[in-house]
Design a protein around this motif. Structure first.
Motif, mmCIF file in Angstrom:
data_model
loop_
_atom_site.group_PDB
_atom_site.id
_atom_site.type_symbol
_atom_site.label_atom_id
_atom_site.label_comp_id
_atom_site.label_asym_id
_atom_site.label_seq_id
_atom_site.Cartn_x
_atom_site.Cartn_y
_atom_site.Cartn_z
ATOM 1 N N ALA A 339 0.841 -1.194 0.000
ATOM 2 C CA ALA A 339 0.000 0.000 0.000
ATOM 3 C C ALA A 339 0.884 1.254 0.000
ATOM 4 C CB ALA A 339 -0.903 -0.002 1.216
ATOM 5 N N ASN A 340 1.939 1.180 0.808
ATOM 6 C CA ASN A 340 2.854 2.306 0.931
ATOM 7 C C ASN A 340 3.515 2.618 -0.409
ATOM 8 O OD1 ASN A 340 3.646 4.163 2.739
ATOM 9 N ND2 ASN A 340 5.471 3.050 3.428
ATOM 10 N N ASP A 341 3.978 1.526 -1.038
ATOM 11 C CA ASP A 341 4.612 1.700 -2.359
ATOM 12 C C ASP A 341 3.637 2.371 -3.318
ATOM 13 O OD1 ASP A 341 6.761 0.506 -1.308
ATOM 14 O OD2 ASP A 341 6.548 -1.419 -2.364
ATOM 15 N N GLU A 342 2.396 1.865 -3.223
ATOM 16 C CA GLU A 342 1.330 2.389 -4.095
ATOM 17 C C GLU A 342 1.164 3.889 -3.850
ATOM 18 O OE1 GLU A 342 -1.773 0.592 -6.645
ATOM 19 O OE2 GLU A 342 0.324 0.419 -6.235
ATOM 20 N N LEU A 343 1.108 4.205 -2.522
ATOM 21 C CA LEU A 343 0.910 5.593 -2.119
ATOM 22 C C LEU A 343 2.046 6.463 -2.656
ATOM 23 C CD1 LEU A 343 -1.214 6.947 -0.233
ATOM 24 C CD2 LEU A 343 0.606 7.038 1.464
ATOM 25 N N HIS A 344 3.298 5.924 -2.448
ATOM 26 C CA HIS A 344 4.447 6.682 -2.924
ATOM 27 C C HIS A 344 4.359 6.938 -4.410
ATOM 28 C CE1 HIS A 344 7.029 5.864 0.787
ATOM 29 N NE2 HIS A 344 6.914 7.177 0.636
ATOM 30 N N MET A 350 1.288 12.307 -8.491
ATOM 31 C CA MET A 350 0.568 13.543 -8.261
ATOM 32 C C MET A 350 1.510 14.738 -8.315
ATOM 33 S SD MET A 350 -2.196 12.444 -5.460
ATOM 34 C CE MET A 350 -2.591 14.052 -4.840
ATOM 35 N N ILE A 351 2.698 14.539 -7.691
ATOM 36 C CA ILE A 351 3.671 15.638 -7.711
ATOM 37 C C ILE A 351 4.015 15.981 -9.153
ATOM 38 C CG2 ILE A 351 6.093 16.203 -7.192
ATOM 39 C CD1 ILE A 351 5.629 14.602 -4.548
ATOM 40 N N GLN A 352 4.228 14.904 -9.883
ATOM 41 C CA GLN A 352 4.554 15.090 -11.302
ATOM 42 C C GLN A 352 3.415 15.843 -11.988
ATOM 43 O OE1 GLN A 352 7.471 14.414 -12.221
ATOM 44 N NE2 GLN A 352 7.160 15.115 -14.318
ATOM 45 N N ALA A 358 1.309 23.080 -12.767
ATOM 46 C CA ALA A 358 1.862 24.391 -12.452
ATOM 47 C C ALA A 358 2.596 24.955 -13.658
ATOM 48 C CB ALA A 358 2.823 24.272 -11.272
ATOM 49 N N LEU A 359 3.347 24.063 -14.289
ATOM 50 C CA LEU A 359 4.102 24.486 -15.475
ATOM 51 C C LEU A 359 3.142 24.955 -16.568
ATOM 52 C CD1 LEU A 359 7.132 24.465 -16.108
ATOM 53 C CD2 LEU A 359 6.737 22.372 -17.435
#
Ligand code: ADP
Length: 584
Positions: A339-344, A350-352, A358-359
Motif C-alpha cells: 500500500a505504501n509503495d502504491e501511495l508513494h 501527483m507531484i509530477q 503548475a508548469l
C-alpha cells in the motif's frame, strides 16, 4: 500392571522390614536372656559355697558329731536363726545322717523343719554321700518355692556326721522380672515351669509329661502335691527363630518370639518370651508408612508429569499462536508495504502531475503576459513605420512610447518571476508598520480608486516596531489590497486594515467584503501560479510571493473567512523589541 508392580514392591518391602525387625527383636531378646541368666546365676552362686563354709564351723561340727541334749539344740536353733539372718537365706538347718532335721532356723515357726525327715530330697542324698547337693523345689512343709544347697558335715576324724542345708527363695527374683515388658520362664531339667512372670504357667510341663518325668518329680517331691499339667503351647519356627503361642492368665493366646538358655549348674532352662504383637505392629506401621510414601511419591510424580505435559502443551500452543501472529504480521507488513509503495507511486504521480499543471498554468500565464504586449508592440512598431513613412513623426514617437511602456511591462513580469526564485538573504530591519501601510496605500491608490474601493485604516497608534524589509513588506500589503479589490470586483466596497500585538508579534489584518476564499482552494491559494482569475488578469504569483516574503521575516501569512463574509488575510510579524534583549 503398575498396581501389581506397586503391590509386589510393598510385599518385598514388607518381607525385608519383617526380617530386619525380627532380627533386631531376636537380638534384643538374646541380650535380655543373657542378662537374666547372669543375674540368676549370680544370685545362686552367692549361696553355693555357704553350706561348705558352714559345715566347717566348730559349732556345727561338734553339734552333729555328738548330738547334745535339748539345751544344746535350743542353742543351735538360735545360732542357725542368727546365721540365717546374716547370710540372708530363707532357711538354714542341720540334718542327721538318717534324714531327720535336728535343728533349724525356723524352729519357732508353725512349719518348723525340726523333726522333719528329708531323705527323699536329692540334695540330702547327694550331701550325705559326700557331694554338694543342690535342688530346686517347693517346700513340702511351707509350700514355698526355693533352691536348696547342702553340704556334708564331717567330724574331726573325717566321717560324715550329718548335712547342713540352706534354702533360698526365688519370689523376689520373679517379682523383679514383672517390671519388664517381656515374659521370663524357668524350667527344671524335666521341662516343668517353676518360675514364670505369668503365674498360670507355673508347674506346667513345657516338655511332654512322660511317665518317667512324672515319676522323678514324684520321688523328689519337688513340687510336693501340686498337680502337673502340660503348658499347651504351640511352637513354630520362622527363619531359624522359634515362635511360641501361649495363653496367659487372661485366657488370650499370644505369639511370642522365644529364646532360651540352659544354666548348667542348676540344670535349669531360662526362656525369655517377646510378644510378637508389637513387633508385627511395628512392621505393619513401617510398611504402611512405606506404602503411604510410595503413594504420595507416585501421586506427586503423576501430578508433576501432568503439569509438565500441560506446560509442554501450553508452550506448543503459544508457539503455534506466536507463529500464526508472526505470519499475520508478515502478511500485514507486506500489505502495508505494498500500500505504501502504491501511495508513494501515487504521490510521485501527483507531484509530477502538479508540477506539470503548475508548469502549464505558468506557461499559459507567461505566454499570455508576454505574447499580448509583444503583439501590441508589433502593431505599434508596424504603425510607427507607416507613420514615419508618412512623415507623421509626432504620432510615430507616441507609438514608440507605447512600445517602451510595453517593454517595461514585460520587464516587470520578468522581475516578478525573479522574485519567485529569489533567496531570502537580505538582513531584517526594524520598521514601523504604520509607515509600511501608508506607503502601500499610496502605491495602490490608483488601482483601488479604479475599483471603487475605500480603505479604512484602523491601525492603533502605539504599535511596536516590526522586523522586515520596508520595500518587501509594502509589496505584500499592496498585493493583499489589490487581491481584495479583485475580490470585490467592480462593485467596490470597503477594505479594513487593522493590527494588534501580543508583545512578541504584531499582526496586520486585511479584511474585504468579497465572497471569501472557498474551502476547496484554501490549501492551494499560496501555491505559485495558483489563480482562479482568467488568463491575463492574474499570474497566481501574488500570494505565493507574499507568503515567502513574510516567512523570510520570520512571520506568517494566513487566511480565514470573516463570519460576516469576506476574506481576512493576517500578516504576522515579529515585534522588533523581541530581538532587543539579544542585541543588548
Ligand atoms: P492572482 O491574484 O494573480 O490570481 P494570487 O496569488 O494573488 O494570484 O491569488 C491567488 C488566488 O487566491 C486568486 O486567484 C483568488 O482566487 C484567491 N484570492 C486571493 N485573494 C482573495 C480575496 N481577497 N478574496 C477571495 N479570493 C482571493
Amino acid at each position: 500392571m503398575g498396581a501389581a508392580l506397586c503391590l509386589a514392591l510393598v510385599f518385598a518391602v514388607e518381607r525385608l522390614v519383617r526380617a530386619s525387625t525380627f532380627m533386631e527383636a531376636q537380638e534384643t531378646a538374646e541380650n535380655t536372656l543373657r542378662q537374666t541368666v547372669y543375674a540368676l546365676e549370680g544370685h545362686l552362686r552367692r549361696y553355693e559355697v555357704l553350706p561348705a563354709l558352714l559345715a566347717r564351723q566348730v559349732e556345727v561340727r561338734s553339734f552333729l558329731a555328738t548330738p547334745p541334749g535339748s539345751a544344746g539344740i535350743e542353742q543351735m536353733n538360735l545360732w542357725l536363726k542368727h546365721t540365717n539372718r546374716v547370710i540372708e537365706s530363707s532357711d538354714l538347718y542341720l540334718i542327721a545322717p538318717d534324714g531327720t532335721t535336728l535343728a533349724a532356723s525356723n524352729f519357732d515357726q508353725s512349719d518348723s523343719f525340726v523333726g522333719q525327715n528329708f531323705t527323699y530330697r536329692p540334695y540330702f542324698t547327694t550331701a550325705i554321700a559326700g557331694g554338694s547337693g543342690q535342688f530346686f523345689g517347693l517346700g513340702t512343709t511351707s509350700g514355698v518355692r526355693g533352691y536348696y544347697f547342702a553340704s556334708p558335715v564331717r567330724d574331726w576324724a573325717g566321717r560324715i556326721v550329718g548335712v547342713v542345708a540352706l534354702k533360698i527363695g526365688v519370689d523376689d527374683l520373679e517379682t523383679g522380672w514383672l517390671a519388664s515388658t517381656h515374659h521370663t520362664l524357668v524350667t527344671d531339667p524335666d521341662g516343668i515351669v517353676f518360675m514364670a512372670t505369668d503365674p498360670v504357667w507355673r508347674y506346667r510341663g513345657l516338655l511332654p509329661l512322660t511317665p518317667d518325668r512324672i515319676a522323678r518329680t514324684k520321688t523328689s517331691r519337688r513340687y510336693a502335691d501340686t498337680p502337673l499339667y502340660p503348658l499347651g503351647q504351640r511352637e513354630s519356627a520362622d527363619n531359624g527363630r522359634s515362635l511360641v503361642t501361649l495363653a496367659g492368665s487372661d485366657g488370650i493366646a499370644r505369639e511370642y518370639l522365644a529364646v532360651n538358655r540352659e544354666m548348667p549348674g542348676a540344670g535349669w532352662t531360662v526362656r525369655v518370651l517377646f510378644d510378637t504383637g508389637p513387633i508385627r505392629a511395628q512392621v505393619r506401621l513401617a510398611v504402611a508408612a512405606f506404602a503411604l510414601l510410595l503413594g504420595i511419591g507416585l501421586s506427586l510424580g503423576w501430578a508433576l508429569w501432568q503439569r509438565r505435559a500441560r506446560l509442554a502443551e501450553r508452550i506448543a500452543l503459544q508457539a503455534r499462536a506466536q507463529a500464526e501472529l508472526e505470519r499475520q504480521v508478515a502478511e500485514r507488513t507486506a500489505d502495508l508495504r505494498h500500500a505504501n509503495d502504491e501511495l508513494h507511486r501515487m504521490q510521485a504521480d501527483m507531484i509530477q502531475a502538479g508540477k506539470l499543471a503548475a508548469l502549464g498554468r505558468m506557461s499559459a500565464a507567461l505566454s499570455h503576459e508576454i505574447n499580448q504586449p509583444l503583439a501590441a508592440a508589433r502593431n505599434y512598431a508596424d504603425s510607427a513605420a507607416l507613420l514615419i513613412e508618412r512623415g507623421d513623426l509626432p504620432r510615430a514617437s507616441d507609438n514608440i512610447a507605447q512600445i517602451l511602456s510595453l517593454i517595461d511591462r514585460m520587464a516587470t513580469i520578468a522581475r516578478h518571476l525573479r522574485n519567485v526564485a529569489r533567496k531570502p538573504n537580505e538582513p531584517l530591519k526594524t520598521l514601523s508598520l504604520h509607515d509600511a501601510v501608508t506607503d502601500a496605500l499610496q502605491v495602490a491608490e490608483t488601482r483601488l480608486r479604479a475599483s471603487n474601493v475605500e480603505v479604512r485604516n484602523k491601525l492603533p497608534k502605539d504599535l511596536p516596531m516590526v522586523l522586515g524589509g520596508p520595500v518587501r513588506l509594502q509589496q505584500v500589503i499592496v498585493n493583499l489590497l489589490s487581491n481584495a479589490a479583485d475580490a470585490m470586483d467592480s462593485t467596490g466596497g470597503e477594505v479594513e486594515l487593522a493590527a494588534a500585538s501580543d508583545g512578541d508579534t504584531v499582526t496586520l489584518t486585511v479584511r474585504d467584503h468579497g465572497p471569501g476564499v472557498a474551502p476547496a482552494i484554501v490549501d492551494r491559494i499560496f501555491d505559485p501560479f495558483f489563480t482562479t482569475k482568467t488568463v491575463g488578469s492574474g499570474l497566481g504569483l501574488g500570494l505565493s510571493i507574499s507568503y515567502n516574503i513574510v516567512k523570510d521575516f520570520g512571520g506568517d501569512l494566513r487566511v480565514a473567512n470573516h463570519p460576516d463574509g469576506g476574506a481576512v488575510f493576517s500578516v504576522i510579524l515579529q515585534a522588533a523589541k523581541a530581538l532587543q534583549p539579544a542585541a543588548q
